[in-house]
Design a protein around this motif. Structure first.
Motif: not given
Length: 383
Positions: A15, A85, A87, A359
């Motif tokens: 991440r 997210h 990240w 992702d």
């Protein structure tokens, strides 16, 4: 076996990579982070600056045997990520939207396993390749004199491929990814006032003839040895002005073939059409090549090794969705090694690669690492 602590640390590292994507040829900080993570694993040697920003770690048994290379990619894409997210990418216009952050992390997971139980013979090379997305990285790595030190006998790679069930791997002997090349055709004449176009030399009619002629060189169809496809991806004629007759035009054509040898022929045919159109219209023509990818061809023995490894650890596999028209910059490693590409599924309804909301699913980290480890053990044993 990876521990829960391993998976937490590896997920966190993945991440962090995801937050700071770098484009092809710009992977300085990514390479630095990878080299740092590798040093903690105490490999026998770490090579940096391979073919640009490439990094390789060598786990050497000290006993004569083959060299087995596992490859991941360092680079990201020039796409703005859309995500909630924590990240998500911190760099505007750039994102790890092709899974390369996850591929790198799978190799680091393999490194942890090799550190704890070395191979009995030969060497394992963890190869973190630069510039995969534009097709320049693998050639640069293999052409680097330092690569001779780690030249592989066997080479394997995993790429995530949506549309497959979670944990399912597609692979087969022979063609996996097509060869492709971006051909830029630039036609140059002379501008004129739009009221007096006869005072100039316009490329417009030449472009109008070239577009269907180029597309006619390869219209796709069945992905066999004769497969050829030309896709016109960009056309520009003159400037956006109502007062100026154009004096220059650019055509981007992506050429695809099933094998490297066929690429020279379709490239030659495309250039011949452009030269003929230019001559007829009184234009000059020039060419440039971008994003040139070799075909990825799975070696029979490497494919057999990979399938046997997956069967042994219970990873579901087959040949679903293969071969693919899309290209991948792994084929070059197969020019001098027995190589195999494996396509790992994240789920049938998972976001597509290069989508702004893509992702990498962290639960695939141990799956990929376990496949790689079993391949390494089957070829090199356990110390």
């Amino acid at each position: 076996m990876l521990t829960n602590s391993d998976l937490v640390e590896l997920t966190s590292f993945r991440r962090e990579l995801h937050k700071r994507p770098e484009l092809s040829g710009e992977e300085r900080e990514t390479a630095r982070a990878i080299a740092g993570a590798l040093r903690a694993l105490n490999p026998g040697k770490i090579l940096t600056g391979l073919g640009g920003h490439g990094v390789a770690a060598v786990f050497d048994s000290g006993v004569e045997g083959p060299t087995v290379l596992f490859r991941a990619e360092l680079d990201a894409l020039p796409i703005q990520e859309i995500s909630d997210h924590p990240w998500k990418s911190e760099i505007d216009g750039k994102g790890h939207l092709c899974g390369h952050d996850g591929h790198m992390t799978m190799l680091l997971a393999l490194g942890r396993l090799l550190q704890r139980q070395p191979v009995a013979r030969g060497r394992v090379v963890l190869m973190f390749q630069p510039a995969e997305e534009d097709g320049s990285g693998a050639r640069a790595v293999v052409a680097d004199p330092a690569y001779e030190e780690i030249r592989a006998d066997w080479a394997f790679a995993i790429h995530i491929e949506p549309g497959r069930p979670f944990g399912y791997v597609s692979t087969k002997e022979g063609l996996i990814n097509c060869a492709s090349k971006g051909l830029e055709i630039r036609l140059t004449g002379k501008t004129a006032h739009a009221a007096d176009p006869e005072d100039g030399v316009s490329p417009a009619q030449a472009v109008a003839r070239l577009i269907p002629a180029l597309a006619g060189l390869g219209q796709g169809g069945r992905l066999d040895d004769d497969f050829r496809l030309v896709t016109i991806t960009h056309v520009q004629v003159g400037e956006p002005s109502f007062g100026v007759a154009p004096g220059e035009a650019v055509i981007f054509a992506t050429l695809r073939t099933a094998h490297d040898a066929a690429m020279d022929g379709i490239d030659r045919d495309a250039r011949a059409l452009a030269r003929a159109a230019a001559q007829e219209a009184g234009l000059t023509v020039s060419f440039d090549v971008c994003d040139a990818f070799a075909a990825s061809i799975n070696h029979p023995e490497a494919t057999e090794v990979a399938i046997a490894a997956m069967d042994a650890i219970g990873v579901d596999n087959g040949s679903y969705g293969l071969p693919m028209r899309a290209s991948e910059d792994f084929g070059v490693f197969g020019w001098g090694a027995k190589a195999a590409m494996l396509c790992l599924g994240p789920g049938e309804d998972y976001a597509a690669l290069h989508n702004p909301d893509y992702d990498f699913p962290d639960d695939l980290i141990p799956v990929g690492a376990s496949i790689f480890e079993r391949i390494a053990r089957d070829l090199l044993g356990r110390a």
